[in-house]
Design a protein around this motif. Structure first.
Motif, PDB file in Angstrom:
ATOM      1  N   THR A  38     -30.067  89.875  80.679  1.00  0.00           N
ATOM      2  CA  THR A  38     -30.537  89.297  82.290  1.00  0.00           C
ATOM      3  C   THR A  38     -29.565  88.292  82.728  1.00  0.00           C
ATOM      4  OG1 THR A  38     -32.531  88.719  83.428  1.00  0.00           O
ATOM      5  CG2 THR A  38     -32.413  87.681  81.496  1.00  0.00           C
TER       6      THR A  38
ATOM      7  N   GLU B 253     -30.271  85.268  85.209  1.00  0.00           N
ATOM      8  CA  GLU B 253     -30.983  84.041  85.606  1.00  0.00           C
ATOM      9  C   GLU B 253     -29.951  82.727  85.551  1.00  0.00           C
ATOM     10  OE1 GLU B 253     -32.871  86.114  84.155  1.00  0.00           O
ATOM     11  OE2 GLU B 253     -34.393  86.617  85.670  1.00  0.00           O
TER      12      GLU B 253
ATOM     13  N   ARG C 141     -30.350  94.861  75.239  1.00  0.00           N
ATOM     14  CA  ARG C 141     -31.604  94.107  74.585  1.00  0.00           C
ATOM     15  C   ARG C 141     -31.615  94.878  73.144  1.00  0.00           C
ATOM     16  NH1 ARG C 141     -35.757  93.312  79.770  1.00  0.00           N
ATOM     17  NH2 ARG C 141     -34.214  92.054  81.059  1.00  0.00           N
TER      18      ARG C 141
ATOM     19  N   GLU D 200     -33.652  96.151  71.371  1.00  0.00           N
ATOM     20  CA  GLU D 200     -35.335  96.684  71.345  1.00  0.00           C
ATOM     21  C   GLU D 200     -35.575  96.907  70.080  1.00  0.00           C
ATOM     22  OE1 GLU D 200     -37.283  96.927  74.053  1.00  0.00           O
ATOM     23  OE2 GLU D 200     -35.954  96.714  75.700  1.00  0.00           O
TER      24      GLU D 200
ATOM     25  N   GLU E  57     -42.520 101.936  84.130  1.00  0.00           N
ATOM     26  CA  GLU E  57     -42.063 100.791  84.776  1.00  0.00           C
ATOM     27  C   GLU E  57     -40.481 100.943  85.319  1.00  0.00           C
ATOM     28  OE1 GLU E  57     -42.240  96.943  82.927  1.00  0.00           O
ATOM     29  OE2 GLU E  57     -40.568  96.296  84.124  1.00  0.00           O
TER      30      GLU E  57
HETATM   31  N1  5CA Z   1     -34.469  89.261  85.311  1.00  0.00           N
HETATM   32  C1  5CA Z   1     -35.698  90.098  85.594  1.00  0.00           C
HETATM   33  C2  5CA Z   1     -35.387  90.647  86.829  1.00  0.00           C
HETATM   34  S1  5CA Z   1     -33.865  90.758  87.382  1.00  0.00           S
HETATM   35  C3  5CA Z   1     -35.637  91.293  84.513  1.00  0.00           C
HETATM   36  O1  5CA Z   1     -34.895  91.205  83.466  1.00  0.00           O
HETATM   37  N2  5CA Z   1     -36.618  91.942  84.579  1.00  0.00           N
HETATM   38  S2  5CA Z   1     -37.330  93.086  83.603  1.00  0.00           S
HETATM   39  O2  5CA Z   1     -36.993  92.630  82.160  1.00  0.00           O
HETATM   40  O3  5CA Z   1     -38.371  93.568  83.980  1.00  0.00           O
HETATM   41  O4  5CA Z   1     -36.181  94.599  83.668  1.00  0.00           O
HETATM   42  C4  5CA Z   1     -35.880  94.990  84.837  1.00  0.00           C
HETATM   43  C5  5CA Z   1     -36.283  96.504  84.615  1.00  0.00           C
HETATM   44  O5  5CA Z   1     -35.101  96.973  83.782  1.00  0.00           O
HETATM   45  C6  5CA Z   1     -37.385  96.976  84.231  1.00  0.00           C
HETATM   46  O6  5CA Z   1     -38.206  96.990  85.270  1.00  0.00           O
HETATM   47  C7  5CA Z   1     -37.106  98.362  83.630  1.00  0.00           C
HETATM   48  O7  5CA Z   1     -37.048  99.263  84.671  1.00  0.00           O
HETATM   49  C8  5CA Z   1     -35.625  98.060  83.210  1.00  0.00           C
HETATM   50  N3  5CA Z   1     -35.630  97.994  81.633  1.00  0.00           N
HETATM   51  C9  5CA Z   1     -36.024  96.767  81.166  1.00  0.00           C
HETATM   52  N4  5CA Z   1     -35.767  97.121  79.762  1.00  0.00           N
HETATM   53  C10 5CA Z   1     -35.313  98.222  79.526  1.00  0.00           C
HETATM   54  C11 5CA Z   1     -34.706  99.099  78.430  1.00  0.00           C
HETATM   55  N5  5CA Z   1     -34.712  98.553  77.301  1.00  0.00           N
HETATM   56  N6  5CA Z   1     -34.028 100.448  78.820  1.00  0.00           N
HETATM   57  C12 5CA Z   1     -33.998 100.838  80.031  1.00  0.00           C
HETATM   58  N7  5CA Z   1     -34.581 100.224  81.258  1.00  0.00           N
HETATM   59  C13 5CA Z   1     -35.258  98.870  80.913  1.00  0.00           C
END
Ligand code: 5CA
Length: 439
Positions: free
Chosen positions: A109, A111, A140, A142, A282
Protein backbone atom coordinates in the motif's frame (compact mmCIF):
# COMPACT_ATOMS: atom_id res chain seq x y z
CA UNK A 1 -10.04 -9.93 -33.94
CA UNK A 2 -10.12 -13.27 -35.76
CA UNK A 3 -10.32 -16.13 -33.30
CA UNK A 4 -8.11 -18.26 -35.59
CA UNK A 5 -5.31 -15.79 -34.81
CA UNK A 6 -6.17 -14.96 -31.21
CA UNK A 7 -4.34 -16.44 -28.24
CA UNK A 8 -7.27 -17.98 -26.40
CA UNK A 9 -6.22 -21.21 -24.71
CA UNK A 10 -9.62 -22.40 -23.43
CA UNK A 11 -9.90 -25.57 -21.35
CA UNK A 12 -12.66 -28.16 -21.71
CA UNK A 13 -12.18 -29.65 -18.25
CA UNK A 14 -12.52 -27.98 -14.88
CA UNK A 15 -9.06 -27.35 -13.44
CA UNK A 16 -8.70 -29.29 -10.19
CA UNK A 17 -7.02 -26.44 -8.29
CA UNK A 18 -9.93 -24.00 -8.67
CA UNK A 19 -12.42 -24.04 -5.80
CA UNK A 20 -14.74 -21.24 -6.81
CA UNK A 21 -16.59 -20.57 -10.02
CA UNK A 22 -14.78 -17.36 -11.03
CA UNK A 23 -11.37 -19.01 -10.69
CA UNK A 24 -12.55 -22.01 -12.70
CA UNK A 25 -14.03 -19.87 -15.43
CA UNK A 26 -11.04 -17.52 -15.65
CA UNK A 27 -8.75 -20.52 -16.20
CA UNK A 28 -11.14 -22.26 -18.58
CA UNK A 29 -11.77 -19.10 -20.61
CA UNK A 30 -8.03 -18.60 -21.07
CA UNK A 31 -7.96 -15.31 -19.14
CA UNK A 32 -5.17 -15.99 -16.65
CA UNK A 33 -2.45 -18.52 -15.86
CA UNK A 34 -0.84 -19.02 -12.48
CA UNK A 35 2.90 -18.37 -12.30
CA UNK A 36 3.39 -19.05 -8.58
CA UNK A 37 1.01 -19.20 -5.62
CA UNK A 38 -1.18 -16.10 -5.82
CA UNK A 39 0.72 -14.67 -8.82
CA UNK A 40 -0.89 -14.64 -12.25
CA UNK A 41 -0.12 -13.77 -15.84
CA UNK A 42 -2.96 -12.07 -17.68
CA UNK A 43 -3.64 -13.46 -21.16
CA UNK A 44 -5.22 -11.34 -23.92
CA UNK A 45 -8.88 -11.93 -23.03
CA UNK A 46 -8.36 -11.41 -19.30
CA UNK A 47 -6.18 -8.38 -19.82
CA UNK A 48 -8.87 -6.69 -21.93
CA UNK A 49 -11.34 -7.06 -19.06
CA UNK A 50 -8.80 -5.82 -16.53
CA UNK A 51 -8.19 -2.73 -18.67
CA UNK A 52 -11.91 -2.07 -19.09
CA UNK A 53 -12.34 -2.15 -15.33
CA UNK A 54 -9.36 0.18 -14.90
CA UNK A 55 -10.94 2.53 -17.42
CA UNK A 56 -14.19 2.84 -15.46
CA UNK A 57 -12.28 3.32 -12.21
CA UNK A 58 -10.15 6.03 -13.85
CA UNK A 59 -13.14 7.88 -15.34
CA UNK A 60 -14.92 7.99 -12.01
CA UNK A 61 -11.81 9.09 -10.12
CA UNK A 62 -11.18 11.86 -12.64
CA UNK A 63 -14.84 12.97 -12.44
CA UNK A 64 -14.55 13.27 -8.66
CA UNK A 65 -11.55 15.61 -9.00
CA UNK A 66 -8.81 13.13 -8.05
CA UNK A 67 -5.57 13.36 -10.05
CA UNK A 68 -3.68 10.38 -11.41
CA UNK A 69 -0.03 9.71 -10.59
CA UNK A 70 2.09 6.58 -10.77
CA UNK A 71 4.22 5.56 -7.81
CA UNK A 72 6.76 2.72 -7.87
CA UNK A 73 6.11 -0.83 -6.72
CA UNK A 74 9.43 -0.99 -4.84
CA UNK A 75 9.73 1.21 -1.77
CA UNK A 76 12.43 1.93 0.75
CA UNK A 77 12.17 0.47 4.26
CA UNK A 78 13.36 3.83 5.63
CA UNK A 79 10.01 5.39 4.76
CA UNK A 80 8.13 2.77 6.71
CA UNK A 81 10.38 3.33 9.72
CA UNK A 82 9.36 7.00 9.61
CA UNK A 83 5.68 6.12 9.89
CA UNK A 84 6.43 3.40 12.44
CA UNK A 85 4.83 0.64 10.37
CA UNK A 86 7.91 -1.25 9.17
CA UNK A 87 8.06 -3.71 12.04
CA UNK A 88 4.33 -3.67 12.75
CA UNK A 89 3.33 -4.75 9.23
CA UNK A 90 4.61 -8.29 9.78
CA UNK A 91 5.21 -11.20 7.41
CA UNK A 92 2.70 -10.01 4.80
CA UNK A 93 5.32 -7.54 3.64
CA UNK A 94 7.75 -8.84 1.04
CA UNK A 95 11.12 -7.51 2.18
CA UNK A 96 13.99 -7.26 -0.28
CA UNK A 97 17.64 -6.17 -0.15
CA UNK A 98 19.33 -4.45 -3.05
CA UNK A 99 23.00 -5.10 -4.02
CA UNK A 100 24.18 -2.51 -1.49
CA UNK A 101 22.35 -4.29 1.29
CA UNK A 102 19.76 -1.54 1.54
CA UNK A 103 16.38 -2.68 2.81
CA UNK A 104 13.58 -2.34 0.31
CA UNK A 105 10.10 -3.79 0.03
CA UNK A 106 7.43 -4.48 -2.58
CA UNK A 107 4.68 -2.02 -1.65
CA UNK A 108 1.55 -3.52 -0.07
CA UNK A 109 0.00 0.00 0.00
CA UNK A 110 1.29 3.56 -0.46
CA UNK A 111 0.45 5.84 2.48
CA UNK A 112 4.13 6.45 3.24
CA UNK A 113 5.24 7.16 -0.33
CA UNK A 114 2.41 9.57 -1.02
CA UNK A 115 2.98 11.38 2.27
CA UNK A 116 6.60 12.12 1.30
CA UNK A 117 5.54 13.29 -2.15
CA UNK A 118 2.99 15.58 -0.55
CA UNK A 119 5.49 16.77 2.10
CA UNK A 120 8.00 17.80 -0.59
CA UNK A 121 5.49 19.45 -2.89
CA UNK A 122 2.88 21.20 -0.74
CA UNK A 123 3.80 23.95 1.69
CA UNK A 124 0.70 26.10 2.18
CA UNK A 125 -2.89 25.55 3.31
CA UNK A 126 -3.87 27.30 0.06
CA UNK A 127 -2.79 24.22 -1.90
CA UNK A 128 -5.30 22.00 -0.12
CA UNK A 129 -7.36 19.93 -0.65
CA UNK A 130 -5.46 17.43 -2.80
CA UNK A 131 -6.48 13.95 -3.82
CA UNK A 132 -4.01 11.78 -5.74
CA UNK A 133 -4.57 8.26 -7.05
CA UNK A 134 -2.73 5.59 -8.93
CA UNK A 135 -3.44 2.17 -10.32
CA UNK A 136 -0.47 -0.03 -9.51
CA UNK A 137 0.47 -3.60 -8.61
CA UNK A 138 0.75 -4.41 -4.93
CA UNK A 139 2.26 -7.38 -3.15
CA UNK A 140 1.03 -8.91 0.09
CA UNK A 141 2.47 -12.22 1.13
CA UNK A 142 -0.94 -13.58 2.13
CA UNK A 143 -0.88 -16.68 4.38
CA UNK A 144 -3.48 -18.34 2.20
CA UNK A 145 -3.60 -16.97 -1.33
CA UNK A 146 -6.68 -18.56 -2.87
CA UNK A 147 -9.62 -18.23 -5.20
CA UNK A 148 -7.44 -17.08 -8.09
CA UNK A 149 -7.27 -13.30 -8.47
CA UNK A 150 -9.70 -12.79 -5.59
CA UNK A 151 -7.02 -13.24 -2.94
CA UNK A 152 -3.74 -13.02 -4.75
CA UNK A 153 -0.31 -12.14 -3.47
CA UNK A 154 0.36 -9.81 -6.39
CA UNK A 155 -2.75 -7.82 -7.29
CA UNK A 156 -3.75 -4.60 -9.01
CA UNK A 157 -5.18 -1.89 -6.80
CA UNK A 158 -6.44 1.61 -7.36
CA UNK A 159 -5.45 3.55 -4.29
CA UNK A 160 -5.78 7.19 -3.54
CA UNK A 161 -4.93 9.53 -0.78
CA UNK A 162 -6.60 12.77 0.23
CA UNK A 163 -5.09 15.68 2.15
CA UNK A 164 -7.28 18.32 3.80
CA UNK A 165 -6.83 21.23 6.12
CA UNK A 166 -9.26 19.98 8.79
CA UNK A 167 -11.68 17.24 9.66
CA UNK A 168 -14.59 18.92 7.83
CA UNK A 169 -12.51 18.99 4.63
CA UNK A 170 -11.43 15.38 5.11
CA UNK A 171 -15.07 14.39 5.49
CA UNK A 172 -15.87 16.11 2.19
CA UNK A 173 -13.07 14.16 0.52
CA UNK A 174 -14.30 10.93 2.12
CA UNK A 175 -17.83 11.59 0.90
CA UNK A 176 -16.65 12.23 -2.65
CA UNK A 177 -14.93 8.86 -2.70
CA UNK A 178 -17.95 7.20 -1.11
CA UNK A 179 -20.14 8.44 -3.97
CA UNK A 180 -17.51 7.80 -6.67
CA UNK A 181 -17.28 4.20 -5.43
CA UNK A 182 -21.05 3.70 -5.59
CA UNK A 183 -20.95 4.91 -9.20
CA UNK A 184 -17.84 2.91 -10.14
CA UNK A 185 -19.25 -0.44 -9.03
CA UNK A 186 -22.74 0.27 -10.40
CA UNK A 187 -21.23 0.96 -13.83
CA UNK A 188 -19.74 -2.53 -13.73
CA UNK A 189 -23.18 -4.00 -13.16
CA UNK A 190 -22.47 -4.69 -9.49
CA UNK A 191 -24.56 -4.00 -6.41
CA UNK A 192 -21.85 -2.95 -3.99
CA UNK A 193 -23.09 -2.16 -0.50
CA UNK A 194 -21.08 0.15 1.75
CA UNK A 195 -20.67 -1.37 5.20
CA UNK A 196 -19.06 -0.16 8.40
CA UNK A 197 -15.73 -1.88 8.73
CA UNK A 198 -12.59 -2.33 10.78
CA UNK A 199 -9.55 -0.34 9.73
CA UNK A 200 -6.87 -3.02 10.33
CA UNK A 201 -3.23 -2.12 9.64
CA UNK A 202 -4.18 1.08 7.76
CA UNK A 203 -5.57 2.60 10.98
CA UNK A 204 -8.14 5.35 11.60
CA UNK A 205 -11.63 5.56 13.04
CA UNK A 206 -13.97 5.88 10.06
CA UNK A 207 -14.10 3.27 7.37
CA UNK A 208 -16.45 1.58 4.92
CA UNK A 209 -15.98 -1.57 2.94
CA UNK A 210 -17.84 -1.90 -0.35
CA UNK A 211 -19.17 -5.41 -0.50
CA UNK A 212 -20.90 -7.35 -3.22
CA UNK A 213 -23.09 -10.23 -2.14
CA UNK A 214 -21.93 -13.68 -3.28
CA UNK A 215 -22.07 -17.09 -1.61
CA UNK A 216 -18.34 -17.56 -2.09
CA UNK A 217 -17.48 -14.27 -0.35
CA UNK A 218 -14.91 -14.36 2.43
CA UNK A 219 -16.81 -12.11 4.85
CA UNK A 220 -20.11 -12.69 6.62
CA UNK A 221 -22.24 -9.56 6.23
CA UNK A 222 -25.49 -8.24 7.67
CA UNK A 223 -27.63 -5.54 6.11
CA UNK A 224 -31.00 -4.04 5.36
CA UNK A 225 -32.37 -5.38 2.06
CA UNK A 226 -33.32 -1.82 1.17
CA UNK A 227 -29.66 -1.21 0.33
CA UNK A 228 -29.68 -3.83 -2.40
CA UNK A 229 -32.35 -1.91 -4.30
CA UNK A 230 -30.84 1.56 -4.07
CA UNK A 231 -29.72 3.13 -7.32
CA UNK A 232 -26.98 5.71 -7.85
CA UNK A 233 -26.61 5.94 -11.62
CA UNK A 234 -29.97 7.62 -12.04
CA UNK A 235 -28.85 10.48 -9.77
CA UNK A 236 -27.09 13.61 -10.96
CA UNK A 237 -23.92 14.07 -8.92
CA UNK A 238 -22.28 17.42 -8.32
CA UNK A 239 -18.93 16.84 -6.65
CA UNK A 240 -18.75 20.51 -5.67
CA UNK A 241 -22.01 20.29 -3.72
CA UNK A 242 -22.44 18.91 -0.19
CA UNK A 243 -22.62 15.13 -0.62
CA UNK A 244 -23.39 14.44 3.05
CA UNK A 245 -27.18 14.02 2.51
CA UNK A 246 -26.52 11.45 -0.20
CA UNK A 247 -24.01 9.57 1.95
CA UNK A 248 -26.48 9.67 4.84
CA UNK A 249 -29.11 8.04 2.64
CA UNK A 250 -26.82 5.04 2.19
CA UNK A 251 -25.44 4.90 5.72
CA UNK A 252 -28.80 5.32 7.47
CA UNK A 253 -29.70 1.70 6.72
CA UNK A 254 -27.99 -1.02 8.75
CA UNK A 255 -25.01 -2.66 7.07
CA UNK A 256 -21.97 -4.20 8.77
CA UNK A 257 -19.37 -6.87 8.23
CA UNK A 258 -19.07 -9.56 10.93
CA UNK A 259 -16.23 -7.63 12.64
CA UNK A 260 -18.54 -4.67 13.32
CA UNK A 261 -21.84 -6.53 13.50
CA UNK A 262 -24.11 -5.93 16.48
CA UNK A 263 -26.96 -8.46 16.43
CA UNK A 264 -29.12 -6.57 18.96
CA UNK A 265 -28.86 -3.34 16.94
CA UNK A 266 -29.55 -5.24 13.70
CA UNK A 267 -32.75 -6.70 15.14
CA UNK A 268 -33.82 -3.38 16.64
CA UNK A 269 -33.27 -1.38 13.44
CA UNK A 270 -34.27 -3.77 10.68
CA UNK A 271 -37.71 -5.41 10.40
CA UNK A 272 -37.47 -9.23 10.10
CA UNK A 273 -38.48 -9.37 6.42
CA UNK A 274 -35.72 -6.91 5.50
CA UNK A 275 -32.90 -8.58 7.44
CA UNK A 276 -30.29 -9.96 5.10
CA UNK A 277 -27.42 -12.05 6.38
CA UNK A 278 -25.21 -13.24 3.59
CA UNK A 279 -21.63 -13.58 2.44
CA UNK A 280 -19.81 -10.86 0.58
CA UNK A 281 -16.72 -9.97 -1.43
CA UNK A 282 -14.90 -6.77 -0.50
CA UNK A 283 -14.19 -4.86 -3.71
CA UNK A 284 -13.32 -1.50 -2.15
CA UNK A 285 -12.35 -0.03 1.19
CA UNK A 286 -12.19 3.60 2.25
CA UNK A 287 -10.54 5.03 5.34
CA UNK A 288 -10.38 8.34 7.17
CA UNK A 289 -7.41 8.29 9.52
CA UNK A 290 -6.66 11.93 10.34
CA UNK A 291 -3.00 12.63 11.01
CA UNK A 292 -1.81 9.02 11.54
CA UNK A 293 0.80 9.41 8.78
CA UNK A 294 1.14 13.16 8.30
CA UNK A 295 2.07 13.70 11.98
CA UNK A 296 4.86 11.08 12.39
CA UNK A 297 6.20 11.84 8.91
CA UNK A 298 6.18 15.55 9.57
CA UNK A 299 4.10 16.51 6.51
CA UNK A 300 3.15 20.01 7.63
CA UNK A 301 1.74 23.01 5.76
CA UNK A 302 1.61 26.59 6.94
CA UNK A 303 -1.77 28.10 7.84
CA UNK A 304 -3.13 31.63 7.18
CA UNK A 305 -1.02 33.13 9.98
CA UNK A 306 2.03 31.03 9.23
CA UNK A 307 1.12 28.50 11.92
CA UNK A 308 1.86 24.83 11.20
CA UNK A 309 -1.10 22.66 10.22
CA UNK A 310 -0.92 18.88 10.03
CA UNK A 311 -3.21 17.77 7.18
CA UNK A 312 -6.00 15.30 7.75
CA UNK A 313 -5.76 12.29 5.46
CA UNK A 314 -7.84 9.49 4.06
CA UNK A 315 -7.02 6.57 1.80
CA UNK A 316 -9.26 4.72 -0.58
CA UNK A 317 -8.70 1.38 -2.29
CA UNK A 318 -10.35 -0.61 -5.06
CA UNK A 319 -9.31 -4.17 -5.84
CA UNK A 320 -9.06 -3.82 -9.63
CA UNK A 321 -7.86 -7.37 -10.34
CA UNK A 322 -10.18 -8.81 -7.66
CA UNK A 323 -13.09 -7.16 -9.48
CA UNK A 324 -12.55 -9.38 -12.52
CA UNK A 325 -13.30 -12.42 -10.35
CA UNK A 326 -16.03 -10.65 -8.38
CA UNK A 327 -17.93 -9.69 -11.54
CA UNK A 328 -17.83 -13.32 -12.68
CA UNK A 329 -19.06 -14.51 -9.28
CA UNK A 330 -22.00 -12.14 -9.70
CA UNK A 331 -22.68 -12.91 -13.37
CA UNK A 332 -22.35 -16.43 -14.81
CA UNK A 333 -24.39 -19.56 -15.52
CA UNK A 334 -23.60 -23.25 -16.06
CA UNK A 335 -22.23 -22.56 -19.55
CA UNK A 336 -19.80 -19.83 -18.55
CA UNK A 337 -19.28 -16.13 -17.94
CA UNK A 338 -21.91 -13.45 -18.71
CA UNK A 339 -20.05 -10.15 -19.06
CA UNK A 340 -21.86 -6.89 -18.43
CA UNK A 341 -21.38 -4.77 -21.57
CA UNK A 342 -19.32 -2.16 -19.72
CA UNK A 343 -16.42 -4.53 -19.00
CA UNK A 344 -16.82 -7.20 -21.71
CA UNK A 345 -13.58 -8.09 -23.55
CA UNK A 346 -15.46 -7.80 -26.87
CA UNK A 347 -19.04 -6.71 -27.33
CA UNK A 348 -19.95 -9.13 -30.11
CA UNK A 349 -18.92 -12.68 -30.99
CA UNK A 350 -19.44 -13.48 -34.66
CA UNK A 351 -19.86 -17.21 -35.32
CA UNK A 352 -19.20 -18.65 -38.75
CA UNK A 353 -20.93 -22.05 -38.63
CA UNK A 354 -19.53 -23.28 -41.97
CA UNK A 355 -16.15 -21.75 -42.84
CA UNK A 356 -15.78 -24.01 -45.88
CA UNK A 357 -18.97 -22.55 -47.41
CA UNK A 358 -17.86 -19.60 -49.56
CA UNK A 359 -21.13 -17.68 -49.26
CA UNK A 360 -21.23 -18.03 -45.44
CA UNK A 361 -17.62 -16.93 -45.13
CA UNK A 362 -18.18 -13.97 -47.44
CA UNK A 363 -21.19 -12.82 -45.39
CA UNK A 364 -19.17 -13.17 -42.18
CA UNK A 365 -16.17 -11.28 -43.56
CA UNK A 366 -18.47 -8.44 -44.62
CA UNK A 367 -20.18 -8.28 -41.22
CA UNK A 368 -16.82 -8.43 -39.46
CA UNK A 369 -15.51 -5.51 -41.52
CA UNK A 370 -18.79 -3.61 -41.14
CA UNK A 371 -18.84 -3.93 -37.36
CA UNK A 372 -15.15 -3.14 -36.95
CA UNK A 373 -15.50 -0.18 -39.28
CA UNK A 374 -18.12 1.28 -36.94
CA UNK A 375 -15.94 0.76 -33.88
CA UNK A 376 -17.79 -2.29 -32.51
CA UNK A 377 -15.39 -4.64 -30.75
CA UNK A 378 -15.94 -8.03 -32.35
CA UNK A 379 -14.33 -11.43 -31.98
CA UNK A 380 -14.87 -13.39 -35.19
CA UNK A 381 -14.85 -17.17 -34.77
CA UNK A 382 -13.56 -18.16 -38.21
CA UNK A 383 -11.97 -21.39 -36.96
CA UNK A 384 -12.43 -24.65 -38.77
CA UNK A 385 -14.37 -26.32 -35.94
CA UNK A 386 -17.80 -27.90 -35.61
CA UNK A 387 -20.62 -25.55 -34.50
CA UNK A 388 -21.02 -27.24 -31.10
CA UNK A 389 -17.47 -26.37 -30.09
CA UNK A 390 -17.93 -22.78 -31.23
CA UNK A 391 -21.16 -22.35 -29.27
CA UNK A 392 -19.53 -23.82 -26.17
CA UNK A 393 -16.49 -21.53 -26.39
CA UNK A 394 -18.61 -18.44 -27.06
CA UNK A 395 -20.87 -19.16 -24.08
CA UNK A 396 -17.81 -19.86 -21.93
CA UNK A 397 -16.08 -16.54 -22.68
CA UNK A 398 -19.37 -14.75 -22.17
CA UNK A 399 -19.44 -11.92 -24.76
CA UNK A 400 -22.75 -10.03 -24.41
CA UNK A 401 -23.91 -10.69 -28.01
CA UNK A 402 -23.52 -13.58 -30.44
CA UNK A 403 -24.17 -13.13 -34.15
CA UNK A 404 -24.55 -16.57 -35.73
CA UNK A 405 -24.27 -17.11 -39.48
CA UNK A 406 -25.05 -20.50 -41.06
CA UNK A 407 -26.08 -21.68 -44.56
CA UNK A 408 -29.79 -22.02 -43.75
CA UNK A 409 -30.27 -18.56 -42.32
CA UNK A 410 -28.08 -17.02 -44.98
CA UNK A 411 -30.25 -18.52 -47.76
CA UNK A 412 -33.10 -16.47 -46.25
CA UNK A 413 -30.85 -13.40 -45.85
CA UNK A 414 -30.91 -13.74 -42.05
CA UNK A 415 -28.51 -13.72 -39.12
CA UNK A 416 -29.34 -15.10 -35.71
CA UNK A 417 -28.57 -12.80 -32.79
CA UNK A 418 -28.36 -14.20 -29.28
CA UNK A 419 -28.10 -12.22 -26.05
CA UNK A 420 -25.74 -14.09 -23.71
CA UNK A 421 -27.62 -12.83 -20.63
CA UNK A 422 -31.07 -14.40 -20.74
CA UNK A 423 -30.35 -16.35 -23.94
CA UNK A 424 -33.02 -14.64 -26.09
CA UNK A 425 -32.53 -15.28 -29.81
CA UNK A 426 -33.87 -13.37 -32.78
CA UNK A 427 -33.48 -13.68 -36.53
CA UNK A 428 -32.79 -10.37 -38.21
CA UNK A 429 -31.96 -9.42 -41.80
CA UNK A 430 -28.22 -9.45 -42.48
CA UNK A 431 -28.26 -5.75 -43.30
CA UNK A 432 -29.72 -4.95 -39.86
CA UNK A 433 -26.82 -6.47 -37.94
CA UNK A 434 -24.41 -3.53 -38.08
CA UNK A 435 -27.14 -0.93 -37.32
CA UNK A 436 -28.29 -3.04 -34.33
CA UNK A 437 -24.93 -2.51 -32.66
CA UNK A 438 -24.31 1.05 -33.74
CA UNK A 439 -27.59 2.92 -33.51
N1 5CA B 1 -4.34 1.76 1.64
C1 5CA B 1 -5.67 1.25 1.76
C2 5CA B 1 -6.60 1.96 0.84
S1 5CA B 1 -5.82 2.60 -0.50
C3 5CA B 1 -5.69 -0.24 1.51
O1 5CA B 1 -4.67 -0.85 1.22
N2 5CA B 1 -6.86 -0.83 1.63
S2 5CA B 1 -7.17 -2.39 1.58
O2 5CA B 1 -6.18 -3.14 2.29
O3 5CA B 1 -8.50 -2.56 2.03
O4 5CA B 1 -7.10 -2.83 0.07
C4 5CA B 1 -7.92 -2.20 -0.88
C5 5CA B 1 -8.63 -3.21 -1.76
O5 5CA B 1 -7.67 -4.05 -2.41
C6 5CA B 1 -9.52 -4.18 -1.00
O6 5CA B 1 -10.80 -3.64 -0.79
C7 5CA B 1 -9.58 -5.37 -1.94
O7 5CA B 1 -10.61 -5.19 -2.91
C8 5CA B 1 -8.23 -5.34 -2.63
N3 5CA B 1 -7.33 -6.37 -2.07
C9 5CA B 1 -6.75 -6.38 -0.85
N4 5CA B 1 -6.00 -7.48 -0.68
C10 5CA B 1 -6.11 -8.20 -1.84
C11 5CA B 1 -5.58 -9.45 -2.31
N5 5CA B 1 -4.75 -10.17 -1.55
N6 5CA B 1 -5.89 -9.87 -3.56
C12 5CA B 1 -6.72 -9.13 -4.34
N7 5CA B 1 -7.25 -7.95 -3.95
C13 5CA B 1 -6.96 -7.49 -2.73
Amino acid sequence: MRLSQYFLPTLRENPAEAQIVSHRLMLRAGMIRQQAAGIYAWLPLGYRVLRNIEHIVREEQDASGAQEVLMPTIQSAELWRESGRYDAYGPEMLRIRDRHGREMLYGPTNEEVITTIFRDGVKSYRDLPKNLYHIQWKFRDEVRPRFGVMRGREFLMKDNYSFDIDKAGATRSYNKMFVAYLRTFARMGLKAIPMQAETGPIGGDLSHEFIILADTGESAVFCDRGLVDKDILGRAIDYEADLQPLVNEWTALYAATDEKHDQAKFEAEVPPDRRLSARGIEVGHIFYFGTNYSAPMNAVVSGPKGEPIIPEMGSYGIGVSRLVGAIIEASHDDAGIIWPESVAPFRVGLLNLKPDDAAVSRACTELYAGLKGKGVEVLYDDRDLRPGAKFADMDLIGLPWQVIIGPKGLAAGKAEVKARAGGQREEIPLESVVPKFTS
